[in-house]
Design an enzyme around this catalytic site. Structure first.
Site, PDB file in Angstrom:
ATOM      1  N   GLU A  49      11.827 -20.654  41.171  1.00 32.14           N
ATOM      2  CA  GLU A  49      12.923 -19.734  40.902  1.00 32.14           C
ATOM      3  C   GLU A  49      12.383 -18.439  40.309  1.00 32.14           C
ATOM      4  O   GLU A  49      11.330 -18.423  39.668  1.00 32.14           O
ATOM      5  CB  GLU A  49      13.911 -20.376  39.924  1.00 32.14           C
ATOM      6  CG  GLU A  49      15.134 -19.513  39.631  1.00 32.14           C
ATOM      7  CD  GLU A  49      16.218 -20.237  38.843  1.00 32.14           C
ATOM      8  OE1 GLU A  49      17.288 -19.645  38.640  1.00 32.14           O
ATOM      9  OE2 GLU A  49      15.976 -21.395  38.439  1.00 32.14           O
ATOM     10  N   ASN A 196      24.473 -22.769  44.510  1.00 30.61           N
ATOM     11  CA  ASN A 196      23.769 -23.567  43.513  1.00 30.61           C
ATOM     12  C   ASN A 196      24.648 -23.741  42.273  1.00 30.61           C
ATOM     13  O   ASN A 196      25.217 -22.765  41.779  1.00 30.61           O
ATOM     14  CB  ASN A 196      22.463 -22.872  43.107  1.00 30.61           C
ATOM     15  CG  ASN A 196      21.842 -23.514  41.868  1.00 30.61           C
ATOM     16  OD1 ASN A 196      21.230 -24.580  41.939  1.00 30.61           O
ATOM     17  ND2 ASN A 196      22.019 -22.886  40.710  1.00 30.61           N
ATOM     18  N   GLU A 197      24.753 -24.968  41.794  1.00 29.36           N
ATOM     19  CA  GLU A 197      25.500 -25.278  40.568  1.00 29.36           C
ATOM     20  C   GLU A 197      26.826 -24.519  40.529  1.00 29.36           C
ATOM     21  O   GLU A 197      27.131 -23.787  39.584  1.00 29.36           O
ATOM     22  CB  GLU A 197      24.644 -24.994  39.331  1.00 29.36           C
ATOM     23  CG  GLU A 197      23.442 -25.913  39.237  1.00 29.36           C
ATOM     24  CD  GLU A 197      22.697 -25.841  37.915  1.00 29.36           C
ATOM     25  OE1 GLU A 197      23.043 -25.011  37.054  1.00 29.36           O
ATOM     26  OE2 GLU A 197      21.756 -26.646  37.739  1.00 29.36           O
ATOM     27  N   TYR A 265      18.437 -33.451  34.388  1.00 27.39           N
ATOM     28  CA  TYR A 265      17.225 -33.196  33.620  1.00 27.39           C
ATOM     29  C   TYR A 265      17.050 -34.251  32.538  1.00 27.39           C
ATOM     30  O   TYR A 265      18.028 -34.768  31.979  1.00 27.39           O
ATOM     31  CB  TYR A 265      17.277 -31.808  32.979  1.00 27.39           C
ATOM     32  CG  TYR A 265      17.061 -30.686  33.961  1.00 27.39           C
ATOM     33  CD1 TYR A 265      15.784 -30.258  34.298  1.00 27.39           C
ATOM     34  CD2 TYR A 265      18.150 -30.062  34.576  1.00 27.39           C
ATOM     35  CE1 TYR A 265      15.577 -29.233  35.206  1.00 27.39           C
ATOM     36  CE2 TYR A 265      17.957 -29.026  35.495  1.00 27.39           C
ATOM     37  CZ  TYR A 265      16.665 -28.622  35.808  1.00 27.39           C
ATOM     38  OH  TYR A 265      16.463 -27.622  36.713  1.00 27.39           O
ATOM     39  N   GLU A 320      17.022 -30.604  41.660  1.00 24.25           N
ATOM     40  CA  GLU A 320      16.516 -30.173  40.350  1.00 24.25           C
ATOM     41  C   GLU A 320      16.384 -31.409  39.462  1.00 24.25           C
ATOM     42  O   GLU A 320      17.375 -32.099  39.203  1.00 24.25           O
ATOM     43  CB  GLU A 320      17.427 -29.132  39.682  1.00 24.25           C
ATOM     44  CG  GLU A 320      17.371 -27.765  40.333  1.00 24.25           C
ATOM     45  CD  GLU A 320      18.110 -26.690  39.542  1.00 24.25           C
ATOM     46  OE1 GLU A 320      18.182 -26.806  38.289  1.00 24.25           O
ATOM     47  OE2 GLU A 320      18.606 -25.742  40.179  1.00 24.25           O
ATOM     48  N   GLN A 369       9.802 -26.927  37.361  1.00 20.95           N
ATOM     49  CA  GLN A 369       9.529 -26.096  38.503  1.00 20.95           C
ATOM     50  C   GLN A 369       8.021 -26.070  38.757  1.00 20.95           C
ATOM     51  O   GLN A 369       7.257 -26.708  38.029  1.00 20.95           O
ATOM     52  CB  GLN A 369      10.084 -24.712  38.277  1.00 20.95           C
ATOM     53  CG  GLN A 369      11.601 -24.674  38.243  1.00 20.95           C
ATOM     54  CD  GLN A 369      12.148 -23.255  38.206  1.00 20.95           C
ATOM     55  OE1 GLN A 369      11.452 -22.279  38.440  1.00 20.95           O
ATOM     56  NE2 GLN A 369      13.411 -23.146  37.886  1.00 20.95           N
TER      57      GLN A 369
END
Length: 516
Positions: A49, A196-197, A265, A320, A369
């Site tokens: 990103e 995204n999101e 996460y 992610e 990432q």
């Protein structure tokens, strides 16, 4: 009073009792099946990103940099990513994707406008790394690009034009523009994220609204002669938001949908994430609980998908995942730069085992990432670059790429801490095209070694070799002063007799075995 024999007897009983308490045995039985799924190599994907030092000063140093580079991308990173056989790379975000307008990053550099990265640090970028730079890099890496489209602040036409620009070889406005900018042949991009999101930074939308918006965007995304067609991925749930998956699966026709994303996460607390290196066992245990929650998340999201898609035509894409801690002291809070310790190796090993074991539905995933951000595989500092424990796990696990899953029955002891427990052992296994069997084992216990007995009588294996990633402390990491402090090593602490493999796993270690 006790005589000598009684004292000795009592000591022996006490010693044996302690030994039994410390003896940790796990058992695994392999259950090979011709119907077992293939573990897609795309489970081992990555994410780059526009965030902190990921693109600029991470991947991209510029063509005029004294750091050896290929079209501005540092060569040491290119070689490192080739070593782990990077199968796909997601770009340009993340949250950044829904404020990124792709036409700002094409054409002569001097004509490109600047952009303020409002999501990450408020820095001004010059758009010197754009569509051509990214897709050409993917060609150098021999990896599949995964483009995240702007739905939050973009338009249907903008995304449709991007598809045409990168995928059409004939005559059309966008294909002609690409050729004018120096690229004759299209890149043929297959993987596309439609926003995204969307429940958060992508627009704070309700799932019903996004489902309709997705249908509109996906309808106008023609493949433009891409032989493989487009693989369209809907912006999926935030962790345990099962209603989001329910609404998308119910409201989006499968003819428009190839994958549904999931983000999760390994984090202690979003308000107090804990340190990246100087963490306690309490921090570690809580992080691993969050990491292992991935198994339950996938199970429950897949159950919802199965209600509406019994033929499993739509994939789950965990695009992610990874550990998220407080930034390293003294660095920009918006850059998300953190060190990478043995804790991260535990997260990587267990999570990849979970993905492998769910490979009937999980067909793609992206570690967050690649470089200098969150659970990175590489960290850079000027001309220096170090590879992290996470990198080494990914390299050890390349043996599972596109191999057939070998289902397992696992009975594991617990890792106990402060009155709570977690399963200590994680495992997955596969058989590759050459007939080699690979078993990846993780012991997350912070203190105890565990013995794992694996009944392999169903497989015709004559010999084993193995390697291990381990260290003295959970907080150990590779640094610019000591870049090879943690490295994989040959491993011999196992026995193979009469079809049973017995492996002794040190505390917080990862072992990958190869049988042939």
């Amino acid at each position: 009073m006790m005589n000598k024999l009684q004292i000795i007897g009592a000591f022996v009983i006490a010693f044996c009792s302690v030994s039994l308490l410390n003896a940790q045995d796990a058992t695994i039985t392999v259950k090979p099946s011709k119907d077992a799924p293939t573990i897609s190599k795309h489970i081992y994907g990555h994410f780059a990103e526009h965030l902190g030092r990921s693109i600029y000063d991470g991947f991209f140093v510029g063509k005029d940099s004294p750091i050896p580079n290929t079209d501005g991308v540092r060569n040491d990173l290119i070689e490192a990513l080739k070593e782990i056989k990077i199968p796909n790379l997601r770009w340009p975000g993340g949250c950044f994707a829904d404020t990124y307008h792709w036409k700002d990053g094409i054409g002569p550099q001097e004509d490109r406008p600047t952009i303020v990265n409002t999501w990450w640090g408020g820095v001004t970028e010059d758009n010197s790394f754009g569509t051509h730079d990214f897709l050409n890099l993917c060609e150098v890496l021999e990896t599949e690009p995964y483009l995240a489209g702007n739905v939050g602040s973009g338009t249907v036409k903008e995304l449709a034009d991007w598809v045409q620009y990168v995928n059409h070889d004939g005559t059309s406005p966008m294909a002609d523009l690409r050729k004018q900018n120096g690229r004759e042949k299209s890149w043929g991009v297959t993987y596309w994220g439609v926003g995204n999101e969307m429940w958060g930074c992508g627009g704070n939308m309700e799932p019903e609204f996004y489902a309709n918006l997705y249908r509109q965007y996906a309808t106008f995304m023609g493949s433009w002669n891409n032989e493989a067609g487009l693989y369209r991925i809907a912006s999926g749930a935030n962790s345990a938001d099962y209603n989001w998956t329910e609404v998308l699966m119910k409201n989006i026709p499968k003819s428009l949908l190839d994958g549904v994303a999931l983000h999760h996460y390994s984090v202690i607390d979003w308000n107090k994430k804990g340190p990246d290196v100087d963490f306690t066992e309490d921090h570690y245990f809580t992080t691993m609980k969050s990491s292992l929650f991935m198994d339950q998340l996938i199970t429950k999201h897949v159950a919802i998908m199965d209600k509406y898609d019994k033929k499993k035509e739509v994939d789950l894409v965990v695009d992610e995942w990874g550990g998220w801690y407080e930034v390293q002291e003294g660095t920009n809070p918006g850059f998300l730069y953190q060190q990478n310790t043995m804790r991260d190796a535990m997260i990587a090993g267990t999570t990849l085992n979970i993905f492998n074991n769910h490979s009937d539905r999980v067909k793609m995933a992206n570690l967050a990432q690649t470089v200098n951000v969150l659970q990175a595989v590489a960290l850079t500092k000027g001309e220096q670059m170090i590879l992290t424990p996470t990198y080494h796990i990914l390299k050890m696990y390349t043996v599972h790429h596109d191999a057939q899953l070998i289902p397992l029955d696992l009975d594991t002891p617990d890792y106990e801490y402060n009155g709570d427990t977690l399963p200590a052992i994680s495992a997955s296994a596969s058989k590759d095209a050459e007939g080699k069997t690979h078993i990846s084992l993780v012991n997350i216990d912070a203190h105890k070694e565990n013995t794992v007995s694996i009944d392999l009588s169903a497989l015709n294996i004559k010999d084993f070799s193995a390697e291990i990633l381990a260290s003295d402390k959970l907080q150990d990491h590779n640094s610019f002063e000591d870049p090879e402090h943690i490295m994989p090593e040959g491993f011999k602490d196992f026995k193979f007799k009469k079809g049973v493999l017995e492996v002794t796993l040190p505390a917080f270690s990862v072992v990958v075995l190869e049988g042939k």
